[in-house]
Design a protein around this motif. Sequence first.
Motif, PDB file in Angstrom:
ATOM      1  N   VAL A 186       1.121   1.198   0.451  1.00 16.43           N
ATOM      2  CA  VAL A 186       0.726   0.220  -0.567  1.00 16.43           C
ATOM      3  C   VAL A 186      -0.435  -0.582   0.015  1.00 16.43           C
ATOM      4  N   ILE A 187      -1.029  -1.408  -0.799  1.00 18.47           N
ATOM      5  CA  ILE A 187      -2.146  -2.227  -0.339  1.00 18.47           C
ATOM      6  C   ILE A 187      -1.662  -3.668  -0.226  1.00 18.47           C
ATOM      7  N   VAL A 188      -1.797  -4.232   0.958  1.00 18.58           N
ATOM      8  CA  VAL A 188      -1.397  -5.614   1.208  1.00 18.58           C
ATOM      9  C   VAL A 188      -2.648  -6.383   1.637  1.00 18.58           C
ATOM     10  N   ASP A 189      -3.011  -7.346   0.810  1.00 16.58           N
ATOM     11  CA  ASP A 189      -4.219  -8.149   1.073  1.00 16.58           C
ATOM     12  C   ASP A 189      -5.423  -7.264   1.398  1.00 16.58           C
ATOM     13  N   GLY A 190      -5.556  -6.185   0.639  1.00 18.91           N
ATOM     14  CA  GLY A 190      -6.713  -5.307   0.760  1.00 18.91           C
ATOM     15  C   GLY A 190      -6.586  -4.163   1.741  1.00 18.91           C
ATOM     16  N   LEU A 195       8.391  -5.506   6.902  1.00 17.86           N
ATOM     17  CA  LEU A 195       9.502  -6.212   6.281  1.00 17.86           C
ATOM     18  C   LEU A 195       9.003  -6.967   5.052  1.00 17.86           C
ATOM     19  N   ALA A 196       9.846  -7.050   4.055  1.00 19.08           N
ATOM     20  CA  ALA A 196       9.472  -7.770   2.832  1.00 19.08           C
ATOM     21  C   ALA A 196       9.112  -9.212   3.151  1.00 19.08           C
ATOM     22  N   VAL A 197       9.833  -9.833   4.084  1.00 20.83           N
ATOM     23  CA  VAL A 197       9.548 -11.237   4.409  1.00 20.83           C
ATOM     24  C   VAL A 197       8.158 -11.411   5.019  1.00 20.83           C
ATOM     25  N   GLN A 198       7.599 -10.353   5.592  1.00 22.90           N
ATOM     26  CA  GLN A 198       6.244 -10.421   6.132  1.00 22.90           C
ATOM     27  C   GLN A 198       5.191 -10.471   5.023  1.00 22.90           C
ATOM     28  N   ALA A 199       5.589 -10.122   3.822  1.00 27.24           N
ATOM     29  CA  ALA A 199       4.676 -10.132   2.682  1.00 27.24           C
ATOM     30  C   ALA A 199       4.678 -11.481   1.958  1.00 27.24           C
ATOM     31  N   GLU A 200       5.390 -12.443   2.488  1.00 24.15           N
ATOM     32  CA  GLU A 200       5.410 -13.787   1.895  1.00 24.15           C
ATOM     33  C   GLU A 200       3.981 -14.278   1.695  1.00 24.15           C
ATOM     34  N   GLY A 201       3.646 -14.624   0.459  1.00 20.61           N
ATOM     35  CA  GLY A 201       2.324 -15.155   0.140  1.00 20.61           C
ATOM     36  C   GLY A 201       1.226 -14.109   0.033  1.00 20.61           C
ATOM     37  N   MET A 217      -1.410   8.616  -1.378  1.00 19.10           N
ATOM     38  CA  MET A 217      -2.802   9.085  -1.317  1.00 19.10           C
ATOM     39  C   MET A 217      -3.695   8.182  -2.164  1.00 19.10           C
ATOM     40  N   LEU A 218      -3.229   7.875  -3.367  1.00 17.18           N
ATOM     41  CA  LEU A 218      -4.021   7.046  -4.279  1.00 17.18           C
ATOM     42  C   LEU A 218      -4.258   5.646  -3.723  1.00 17.18           C
ATOM     43  N   THR A 219      -3.219   5.016  -3.203  1.00 17.84           N
ATOM     44  CA  THR A 219      -3.397   3.664  -2.667  1.00 17.84           C
ATOM     45  C   THR A 219      -4.260   3.689  -1.402  1.00 17.84           C
ATOM     46  N   THR A 220      -4.102   4.722  -0.593  1.00 18.76           N
ATOM     47  CA  THR A 220      -4.923   4.855   0.611  1.00 18.76           C
ATOM     48  C   THR A 220      -6.393   4.981   0.242  1.00 18.76           C
ATOM     49  N   LEU A 221      -6.687   5.851  -0.728  1.00 17.89           N
ATOM     50  CA  LEU A 221      -8.073   6.044  -1.145  1.00 17.89           C
ATOM     51  C   LEU A 221      -8.632   4.807  -1.840  1.00 17.89           C
ATOM     52  N   HIS A 222      -7.819   4.144  -2.644  1.00 19.67           N
ATOM     53  CA  HIS A 222      -8.281   2.930  -3.307  1.00 19.67           C
ATOM     54  C   HIS A 222      -8.672   1.870  -2.264  1.00 19.67           C
ATOM     55  N   ALA A 223      -7.847   1.712  -1.258  1.00 27.46           N
ATOM     56  CA  ALA A 223      -8.171   0.737  -0.200  1.00 27.46           C
ATOM     57  C   ALA A 223      -9.451   1.143   0.531  1.00 27.46           C
ATOM     58  N   LEU A 224      -9.602   2.426   0.827  1.00 27.64           N
ATOM     59  CA  LEU A 224     -10.805   2.903   1.511  1.00 27.64           C
ATOM     60  C   LEU A 224     -12.047   2.624   0.682  1.00 27.64           C
ATOM     61  N   PHE A 225     -12.030   3.043  -0.585  1.00 25.71           N
ATOM     62  CA  PHE A 225     -13.226   2.913  -1.417  1.00 25.71           C
ATOM     63  C   PHE A 225     -13.527   1.471  -1.807  1.00 25.71           C
ATOM     64  N   THR A 226     -12.509   0.640  -1.844  1.00 27.14           N
ATOM     65  CA  THR A 226     -12.753  -0.779  -2.104  1.00 27.14           C
ATOM     66  C   THR A 226     -13.502  -1.397  -0.925  1.00 27.14           C
TER      67      THR A 226
END
Length: 159
Positions: A49-53, A62-68, A105-114
């Motif tokens: 998944v993409i977390v903060d880009g 961990l889910a708690v690491q995604a706070e904010g 694959m889609l999220t990986t490529l989206h992050a790369l191309f962004t």
Amino acid sequence: MNILLEVNGRPAEVDVAPRTTLCDCLRDELELTGTHAGCEHGVCGACTVIVDGAAVRSCLMLAVQAEGASVTTVEGLAHGGELSPLQQAFRRHHALQCGFCTPGMLTTLHALFTEDPWADEARIRDVLSGNLCRCTGYVPIVEAALEARAFYQQAAGGR
């Protein structure tokens, strides 16, 4: 623990055990089942998944690491019921078979191309080397990525 985060552009509040992975939180608590739990060791890339880009393995976070944080799943790539240009390219190029690896694959490529809309084929292949597919060759996946790359270049203002 109660955590607040943004998922696919919307605020989310979830109550999770401290040891709950982000992958399990997304799937079980938020019912975003496009994120797949594969190896659960960060090797296969199905849970990306993409977390903060940045593309991250949600089975290792961990889910708690995604706070904010701002989290984008494969469901967040489509807008208004329309597939994203990247998803459309995957469809046109038959870049999937069983589909298990496709969200990662889609999220990986989206992050790369962004980050780098001008990534060349070698860079695309290098980035995708962390996403395992057992059903199809990588040729149609790379072809789809190369086609979709033009959309990201245009969004970045072209050259």
